[in-house]
Structures are given as C-alpha cells and as structure tokens.
Scaffold this active site. Structure first.
Site, PDB file in Angstrom:
ATOM      1  N   CYS A 122      45.524  60.220  73.550  1.00 28.26           N
ATOM      2  CA  CYS A 122      45.067  61.504  73.016  1.00 28.26           C
ATOM      3  C   CYS A 122      43.751  61.341  72.257  1.00 28.26           C
ATOM      4  O   CYS A 122      42.712  61.189  72.888  1.00 28.26           O
ATOM      5  CB  CYS A 122      46.166  62.141  72.168  1.00 28.26           C
ATOM      6  SG  CYS A 122      45.980  63.933  72.085  1.00 28.26           S
ATOM      7  N   HIS A 132      50.528  62.193  75.618  1.00 30.09           N
ATOM      8  CA  HIS A 132      51.274  61.287  74.738  1.00 30.09           C
ATOM      9  C   HIS A 132      52.375  60.589  75.533  1.00 30.09           C
ATOM     10  O   HIS A 132      53.536  61.010  75.482  1.00 30.09           O
ATOM     11  CB  HIS A 132      51.874  62.071  73.569  1.00 30.09           C
ATOM     12  CG  HIS A 132      50.872  62.473  72.549  1.00 30.09           C
ATOM     13  ND1 HIS A 132      50.422  61.621  71.567  1.00 30.09           N
ATOM     14  CD2 HIS A 132      50.193  63.633  72.376  1.00 30.09           C
ATOM     15  CE1 HIS A 132      49.529  62.238  70.819  1.00 30.09           C
ATOM     16  NE2 HIS A 132      49.366  63.460  71.293  1.00 30.09           N
ATOM     17  N   GLU A 160      53.914  58.030  74.940  1.00 25.87           N
ATOM     18  CA  GLU A 160      54.951  57.398  74.104  1.00 25.87           C
ATOM     19  C   GLU A 160      56.223  58.234  74.009  1.00 25.87           C
ATOM     20  O   GLU A 160      57.281  57.710  73.676  1.00 25.87           O
ATOM     21  CB  GLU A 160      54.407  57.097  72.704  1.00 25.87           C
ATOM     22  CG  GLU A 160      54.152  58.306  71.795  1.00 25.87           C
ATOM     23  CD  GLU A 160      52.762  58.909  71.951  1.00 25.87           C
ATOM     24  OE1 GLU A 160      52.151  58.750  73.038  1.00 25.87           O
ATOM     25  OE2 GLU A 160      52.290  59.572  70.999  1.00 25.87           O
TER      26      GLU A 160
HETATM   27  N1  GLN Z   1      42.559  65.833  67.245  1.00 21.02           N
HETATM   28  C1  GLN Z   1      42.536  65.758  68.666  1.00 21.02           C
HETATM   29  C2  GLN Z   1      42.730  67.122  69.294  1.00 21.02           C
HETATM   30  O1  GLN Z   1      43.237  68.018  68.676  1.00 21.02           O
HETATM   31  C3  GLN Z   1      43.561  64.768  69.186  1.00 21.02           C
HETATM   32  C4  GLN Z   1      44.963  65.194  68.930  1.00 21.02           C
HETATM   33  C5  GLN Z   1      45.958  64.072  69.095  1.00 21.02           C
HETATM   34  O2  GLN Z   1      45.577  62.909  69.131  1.00 21.02           O
HETATM   35  N2  GLN Z   1      47.234  64.396  69.162  1.00 21.02           N
HETATM   36  O3  GLN Z   1      42.395  67.298  70.444  1.00 21.02           O
END
Ligand code: GLN
Length: 545
Positions: free
Chosen positions: A371, A497, A499
C-alpha cells in the site's frame, strides 16, 4: 473476559473455533466491542493496533484477523459491532419512527439490537457462532452486552448457548504463588449480571495444578473439567492443541449437545512444522507505528507464515522509518536479508520509507511494499531513476511538480474521514510472465484494499520506459495494483493489503516469495553481518485481547 484486557480472549475464541472445525462443524465468529466509535477505521493505530479489513470492506477489530487465520473462513463486516454502530442503528430507527412513539431505552432497544447483531451472523450455513465480547466484566460500557447475551440464552434455549469466561491466574508474591482470587472476583461480578459461566479458561504463565483447578471449580461453581488452563504457549498456533488437551472442545460440545469426534492430525502436523522452522532470516520492517507492534499484526503473522513454509524463523527488526536515512548513512541496515515497507498514513517517516525503497533497489535487497509501500517505491523510482526531482504523493506534498501518487478525480473534495477510502476486495489482472503472476500461479487475483491515493496513470508510461513494470492492474487497466522490477531478485509492491489473506498453513504468495528471496540472499552473504543494536524497539506483538 475478566480481570484484565489483553488476556488472549481472541486467541482462545479462535482456537475453540479451530477445534470445532476439526470436529466437522461449520463455524463463524464475531466480536462485539463496547467502545463508542462506529468502527476502528478512524482510530489511531497507537490506540487500537491494526485495522483489519474484510472482503466486503469492513474496517474491523484486529481480532477478526485471528479469527480468519484460525478458522480459515473469510468473515464480513457483520462480524464486528461496536456500541457506536449499535446506537447508530437504534437512533436511525428512532428517527424513522419505527418505535411508534415509545421511549427508546438501553433495555430493550439497545439490547435487542445487540441480539440482532448476533443472530445476523447465525446464517443457515453455520452450526456454531462464537461471539467474543470485548473488554472485561467490570467495565461500564459492557453492561448492555452482558444483558443481551444473558437474555440470548433464554431466547434460543439453554442447550444452545455456552458461556466461556477467560480470566487471569497471576503469580504473586515472593513465593511466586498462583492466585485464584482475581478469577473468583470476576466470576462474582459476572454472576451479579445474571450470567453463570459454563467454562472458565484460566490464563497463566505456568500450568495450573489440579488442586488449584479444584479450588476454582468449588469457588466458582463450575464442573472441575470445565476449568480449562491456557498456560503460555511457545507460539499461538499451539493453543488449539493445548486447549484440546485441557478438554475445552469436549466440554463445550457437551454443553451444546453436539456429538462427534475430533481428528487433529492435520493441526498437529502443522504445529510440528512451525516448531521445526528454525533457519534464521532477518527482515526489516520499516514502520511508523513500531512502538505498538499490534499496528502491524497481520504483516507480522504473514511473515511468520511464510517462514513456516520455508522452515525459517523470521526475525523481525523493527525500524522506525524516520531513522532510516541515518541508519543507512551509518551502514547499519546491511545485515538485513529483506525489507517490508508496510502501509501507513500521513507525512511523518515517508522520506525514510522512500530511502529504504531506494536502498533495497540499488543493493538488490528483497523488498515487499504494501500500500503506502508501493507508493514510496514508485516515488523513489520517479525521483531517482526517471529523474523527476521532488516527485511525491499529493498526500505529502500537495504542490509537488510530479504527483506520481494522487487522488483519483472522483475522490477530490471529500471531507468525511469515515469510509471514504477504497475499501475491501478488488480484482487485479496480472501480466503473464511477471514475477507476481508466477508467485500467485493465477492470472486474476482478489486482494483487500484500504487507501485513498492511487498510482497516477499519467506517469505510468514514463516509469515503465525506465524499466519499472506495472505488472498487475485493475481489470479496466486504469489502476496500478502491482509493480515489480525485472532483473531485481524481488522488488515487488502492491497497492493492496495481502497480509489480510495469509493463513498459517497457506502463506500468502508475496510473503512466501519475499522470504524465499531473503533466504537466498542470506545464503549468499552467509548472514555474517552484525545486527544493529536498536534500543527503542519492542519485541513481539502482544496476544491482544
Ligand atoms: N496513505 C496512503 C493512501 O491513503 C496509503 C494507505 C495505506 O497504506 N493503507 O493511499
């Protein structure tokens, strides 16, 4: 729960779920959280740890991660309810006039809504619902929940509910005696709310003697075999075996009039594999919230799962992202066999994550970006390979000349901080011949998301001309979901994600390949470099509630 929070209620519940599944029952799980927030989505990771995301985009308590990993079922947002969300439903009904002018009260309106939340997950394809109530019996906020579960037994019949109370038996005093008094007190408190536990699970550092169990049985009025001891385990995945040896699932099945036998061979073999995973491999986790490792709970578990698969014991080195540039200048990251750049929000520490991405790229260190990790790696590539000075995400520098990460047009101008992210499962199409397609072994995959910003498609051509491969995209090819770097052992990132989908006995492909590459690097470098002595860093995530 009684006595204290963070006792391991979630893991106890999850382990019971696992045992019931090995008995052939269909199990689902849910968590009722007495706090007022509508969901944990807007909570600071330092407060609450990780926000676990379900396929349907629910932002939920991290215990749902344990549930999914142990019972091996995908849950939905319905598996988590907070006081706030329950009041929200009741108040909306009140505004609609559903209560026909009646006075709206905790009993029956709030308690009825809590019971509805429990019934809602008791679908036809489920035999057993395990409901965990967060907090401990003495809390003010927990009262409506205790009242609701008390009524629930009457509603569905005595043989259809089993109350399990998890308590602490601490070691106290110079003699190191185990004390049952806290257990007695919390059971008294529970009874004063009208609930007599069927089973008491005593958490302790060392095993409880039979004498002590007899004492708990006598004082708390539960059968002796209903006093179950969960002494500290070597690893959390051993807990189902321990609880089975203590007779937990046998007794619970007696209470619920469920019959049948259990075959635990599969789980025993899995736990043996966990115990045999000893080849060391050192992964740096470049995080912003590392003072509370629960903020990265699923990432940590995913790394461990990948380790089990390779017979490796993954040592995680917690690296504060703000310190990365300093550590690199001092040559103090060279001993790492691999790096994970996890998700995060806000400006602090981002430059460190970008520096870590660059270091891993230039030094051929295996690196998985998750992410925000994908965003940091893309920014590194734009700045340091393509030469777009001051390239950035508009999250961190709204005036950047090269917004390689940006809000999508239709997301601009939204002020509400709740539920406005891209949340939940989305499909991605993987390019054939790519490292990720090879890792997944399938051309189309689904992963869970939680972010606002996206790789800016205007820069895709430029970055790809310079060698980056956007090897996985949304089915309409508009959103970049995965990047990788051909020729690098493993410099891979995903906007999702992964994970949240790793399972102990089925590691996620990206973590599996990260650890494979890290092991290879370690074998090549002999793992001889000295580790950095880092003071400020905690050891392991706690076994949260
Ligand atoms: N801050 C980034 C976004 O909002 C990444 C978010 C995250 O890593 N969950 O796109």
């Amino acid at each position: 729960g009684g006595v204290a929070s963070s006792l391991g209620k979630g893991l106890t519940a999850s382990s019971l779920g696992r045992l019931l599944k090995h008995r052939g029952y269909r199990v689902t799980m849910q968590k009722l959280d007495p706090y007022i927030n509508i969901d944990p989505g807007t909570m600071n990771p330092f407060e609450h740890g990780e926000v676990f995301v379900t396929d349907d985009g629910g932002e939920t308590d991290l215990d749902l991660g344990h549930y999914e990993r142990f019972i091996d079922e995908n849950l939905s947002r319905n598996s988590n309810a907070t006081t706030g969300s329950i009041y929200q439903s009741v108040l909306a009904a009140e505004r609609r006039g559903d209560y026909l002018g009646k006075t709206v009260q905790v009993i029956p309106h709030i308690t009825d809504e809590i019971k509805r939340r429990i019934e809602r997950v008791a679908r036809n394809d489920v035999d057993v619902v395990i409901t965990e109530v967060g907090g401990t019996v003495g809390d003010i906020e927990i009262l409506p929940f205790l009242e609701a579960i008390r009524q629930f037994r009457n509603m569905v019949g005595r043989d259809n509910v089993c109350y399990i109370h998890v308590t602490l038996v601490p070691f106290i005093g110079p003699a190191g005696e185990q004390k049952t008094k806290p257990t007695q007190h919390s059971v008294t408190e529970l009874r004063s709310r009208g609930i007599q536990p069927d089973v008491i699970v005593c958490r302790s550092e060392e095993p409880l003697s039979d004498d002590l169990k007899r004492k708990v049985s006598a004082m708390c009025d539960v059968e002796e075999r209903a006093v179950v001891n969960a002494a500290d385990a070597n690893n959390i995945y051993e807990l189902p075996l321990i609880l089975h040896d203590e007779g937990l699932d046998d007794f619970v099945c007696d209470v619920l009039r469920l019959d049948g036998t259990i075959d635990l061979t599969y789980w025993q073999q899995f736990v043996a594999k966990v115990e045999a995973a000893t080849t060391p491999v050192r992964i740096g986790l470049i995080g912003k919230y590392i003072q509370l490792p629960d903020a990265y709970l699923s990432v940590v578990e995913s790394l461990k799962h990948a380790g089990f698969h390779h017979g490796a014991d993954v040592e995680i080195e917690w690296i504060q992202s703000e310190n990365v540039e300093g550590l690199l200048a001092a040559g103090q990251l060279s001993h790492l066999d691999g790096v994970v750049i996890p998700g995060g929000f806000g400006h602090r520490g981002v430059e460190g994550k970008i520096a870590a991405a660059r270091y891993a790229r230039e030094e051929q260190v295996p690196c998985l970006g998750i992410c925000l990790g994908l965003q940091a790696m893309s920014i590194d590539y734009a700045r340091n390979v393509v030469g777009l000075a001051d390239a950035n995400s508009t999250e961190f520098d709204p005036a950047t000349p090269y917004p390689v990460i940006d809000l999508m047009l239709d997301q601009r101008g939204i002020e509400d901080k709740g539920g406005t992210m891209r949340l939940g499962a989305y499909y991605a199409v993987l390019a054939s011949g790519s490292q990720i397609a090879e890792a997944y072994g399938e051309p189309v995959v689904s992963e869970r998301h939680r972010h606002r910003y996206e790789f800016n498609e205007q820069y895709r051509g430029q970055l790809e001309e310079h060698g980056l491969w956007c090897s996985g995209t949304s089915p309409d090819n508009r959103l970049v979901e995965f990047i990788e770097l051909p020729g690098h052992p493993f410099w891979v990132a995903t906007q999702a994600h992964p994970e949240f989908k790793s399972r102990p006995d089925r590691p996620h492909p990206l973590f599996r390949e990260l650890i494979a590459a890290a092991l290879e690097r370690r074998a090549a470098t002999d793992g001889t470099d000295e580790p950095v002595a880092d003071a400020s860093v905690p050891s392991e995530p706690s076994l949260h509630s």
